[in-house]
Design an enzyme around this catalytic site. Sequence first.
Site, PDB file in Angstrom:
ATOM      1  N   GLY A  43      24.123  39.328  23.672  1.00 55.75           N
ATOM      2  CA  GLY A  43      22.933  39.431  22.824  1.00 55.75           C
ATOM      3  C   GLY A  43      22.479  38.050  22.371  1.00 55.75           C
ATOM      4  O   GLY A  43      21.285  37.720  22.411  1.00 55.75           O
ATOM      5  N   HIS A  44      23.435  37.208  21.960  1.00 50.54           N
ATOM      6  CA  HIS A  44      23.075  35.843  21.564  1.00 50.54           C
ATOM      7  C   HIS A  44      22.537  35.068  22.767  1.00 50.54           C
ATOM      8  O   HIS A  44      21.576  34.323  22.643  1.00 50.54           O
ATOM      9  CB  HIS A  44      24.310  35.099  21.020  1.00 50.54           C
ATOM     10  CG  HIS A  44      24.860  35.665  19.745  1.00 50.54           C
ATOM     11  ND1 HIS A  44      26.047  36.361  19.690  1.00 50.54           N
ATOM     12  CD2 HIS A  44      24.389  35.642  18.478  1.00 50.54           C
ATOM     13  CE1 HIS A  44      26.290  36.725  18.443  1.00 50.54           C
ATOM     14  NE2 HIS A  44      25.305  36.319  17.686  1.00 50.54           N
TER      15      HIS A  44
END
Length: 290
Positions: A43-44
């Site tokens: 996600g990052h």
Amino acid sequence: MNRRMAAVNILEDREALAQWVAENRRAGRSVGFVPTMGALHAGHVSLFQTARQECDRVIGSIFVNPTQFGPNEDFQRYPRTLEADRILLEGAGCDALFLPAVDLIYPPGHQTVVRVGAVAEGLCGACRPGHFQGVATVVAILFNRVAPQRAYFGLKDYQQFLVIRQMVRDLGLAVAVVGLPTVREADGLAMSSRNRYLTPADRHQSLALYRAMTAAQAVYADGQRDPTRLEETAREVLTGAGIDRIDYVAVRDRETLAPLTRIETDPVLLLAVHVGVARLIDNRILQSEL
Ligand code: PAF
């Protein structure tokens, strides 16, 4: 060397960061910023990759912010995985990483906080008193030091995104706040640093969040417009999977998070539950047409 694999410039003190910021300003380069607490995951990476596409330079920060954790929360055991994070950032197109110590962010004598109003008050704001004040304060401090043109946040933390967007509007900060879609595991579980806390049995149980949102979406697409009925549909899936610590299941206005009596525009469904020792949140914009 391939630029995407270039070593990340680690900036640990105020002067090193200020110099990096000034150099980019002098060169007229746009800066994209991804604030994080580390324990990075896909996600990052998607935030860094988008920043890479949209900005001349990309900087991340890793700071496990003590002021956004309550006294009985997981500040002490929050995963700290700096070496793995650094390697991941090298592949994600990150140019610089700001790694401040606590007293760089909150120097002795620090007294000023940022408290956002209504959008920060319900849901996680009610369950975690002081949480969004800690988030808004640290993000304001980071924005001030990094001076980015654009800042990137995951929409898994939907309320956090709205709180930061509100703060930026209200304080007239010159940064575009960009929210990017939640990245999920193949089976639907939203990526989260806290997924590391899940045992195999918890991991299995946590899939009920995705199923609960899918069930509510199906009922909504069939025409159900009563927020309570939609919440009940999601809640039944959670309890059916044995999840008994539910902080909230809420259908809210997607812009303000205000409670709804009638649904006129597609709302957001937000969930917060405890599975094992992990508190998991997720959300989905309900869509009348898929
Ligand atoms: O979402 C997070 O990781 C944190 O809340 C943030 C935005 C970095 C502030 O500490």
